[in-house]
Design an enzyme around this catalytic site. Structure first.
Site, PDB file in Angstrom:
ATOM      1  N   SER A  98     -18.286 -13.218 -10.010  1.00  0.00           N
ATOM      2  CA  SER A  98     -18.398 -11.874  -9.459  1.00  0.00           C
ATOM      3  C   SER A  98     -17.094 -11.101  -9.726  1.00  0.00           C
ATOM      4  O   SER A  98     -16.679 -10.993 -10.884  1.00  0.00           O
ATOM      5  CB  SER A  98     -18.740 -11.959  -7.970  1.00  0.00           C
ATOM      6  OG  SER A  98     -19.183 -10.726  -7.476  1.00  0.00           O
ATOM      7  N   HIS A 231     -27.019 -14.317  -5.968  1.00  0.00           N
ATOM      8  CA  HIS A 231     -25.652 -13.988  -6.363  1.00  0.00           C
ATOM      9  C   HIS A 231     -24.682 -15.155  -6.182  1.00  0.00           C
ATOM     10  O   HIS A 231     -23.727 -15.299  -6.949  1.00  0.00           O
ATOM     11  CB  HIS A 231     -25.167 -12.784  -5.549  1.00  0.00           C
ATOM     12  CG  HIS A 231     -23.890 -12.194  -6.039  1.00  0.00           C
ATOM     13  ND1 HIS A 231     -23.781 -11.558  -7.268  1.00  0.00           N
ATOM     14  CD2 HIS A 231     -22.650 -12.147  -5.485  1.00  0.00           C
ATOM     15  CE1 HIS A 231     -22.537 -11.144  -7.443  1.00  0.00           C
ATOM     16  NE2 HIS A 231     -21.829 -11.493  -6.387  1.00  0.00           N
TER      17      HIS A 231
END
Length: 261
Positions: A98, A231
């Site tokens: 990320s 995620h």
């Protein structure tokens, strides 16, 4: 934590997850927003012998919790590149998840500009650098910022379940969101190494159709790998580490052959 792994400081930015045996490849891992080097604590025992794992702590995170937070990407990248150069002992690979993926990418560019580029760059769960983020969650009040992050799936479940932990994490998350939401790719040279992008098949915050654009971010080979999960698929780390380990084995074999010459 694997009992054979020992966490020790390799400097201000890096924490070494040590394993026994010769170190043929160094893997520097940069965590997601609000994360710390401890995110990768269990990885050392799961990776093959010969891989030295170095987790990154940004200012104000993890063991550097008492330090002021930093929202200057260039400053972070310069300092991290300095420390990586100081401890580098051979084959170097970078991994970032990320926000950590963008930090790893910019650090790879900085090291390349210094003629000390990495041998492989791995990024996961992150949009290509050219895709600017238009949201400004970091400017909102705590409640609105947290609501926005939850909607994006940007907070691990173990943090959401602990109100006290959320209060501790909020300043950290705001600083890291500012880093992400104000990020503009640098003008430095592109990495010359292979680039592997890992993506969660159910990650709503990272459009799958954009990910092939990462191929434009390296002068080396490009690979896009989809993994099950959202995620934070890295927390179910066995599939990711199996793929990562396969690619690191190539570098370990090459490094071993070089040392045998």
């Amino acid at each position: 934590m694997n009992p054979s792994a020992v966490t020790e400081s390799a400097g201000r930015w890096l924490s070494r997850q040590d394993s026994t045996g010769p170190r043929e490849v160094q893997l520097v891992c940069v965590p997601y927003a609000g994360g710390a080097s401890s995110v990768f604590r269990d990885w050392a025992g799961a990776l093959a012998p010969g891989v030295e794992l170095l987790g990154v702590d940004l200012p104000g995170h993890g063991r550097r919790f008492s330090e002021p937070l930093c929202t200057d990407m260039a400053r972070i990248v310069q300092a991290l590149a300095d420390e990586i150069q100081a401890v580098r002992s051979g084959t170097l690979c970078l991994f970032g998840h990320s926000l950590g993926g963008l930090i790893a990418y910019e650090t790879a560019r900085e090291l390349t500009a210094r003629s000390h580029g990495p041998d492989h760059l791995f990024v996961s769960a992150v949009r290509p650098p050219a895709q600017r983020v238009t949201r400004t969650l970091h400017t909102l009040d705590d409640t609105a910022m947290l609501t926005g992050l939850i909607r994006l799936g940007g907070i691990p479940d173990q943090v959401l379940a602990d109100e006290e932990l959320i209060r501790v994490f909020l300043p950290m998350l705001r600083a890291d969101l500012m880093l992400r939401e104000t990020y503009v790719a640098s003008d430095g040279p592109l990495p010359r190494c292979p680039l592997t992008v890992f993506a969660g098949a159910d990650d709503a915050s990272v459009p799958q159709a954009e990910l092939p654009q990462w191929a434009e971010c390296t002068r080396g080979d490009f690979e896009l790998v989809s993994l099950p999960g959202g995620h934070f698929f890295l927390h179910d780390h066995e599939p990711l580490l199996a793929l990562l380990g396969d690619r690191l084995t190539v570098h370990r074999t090459a490094e071993r052959g070089t040392n045998d010459d």
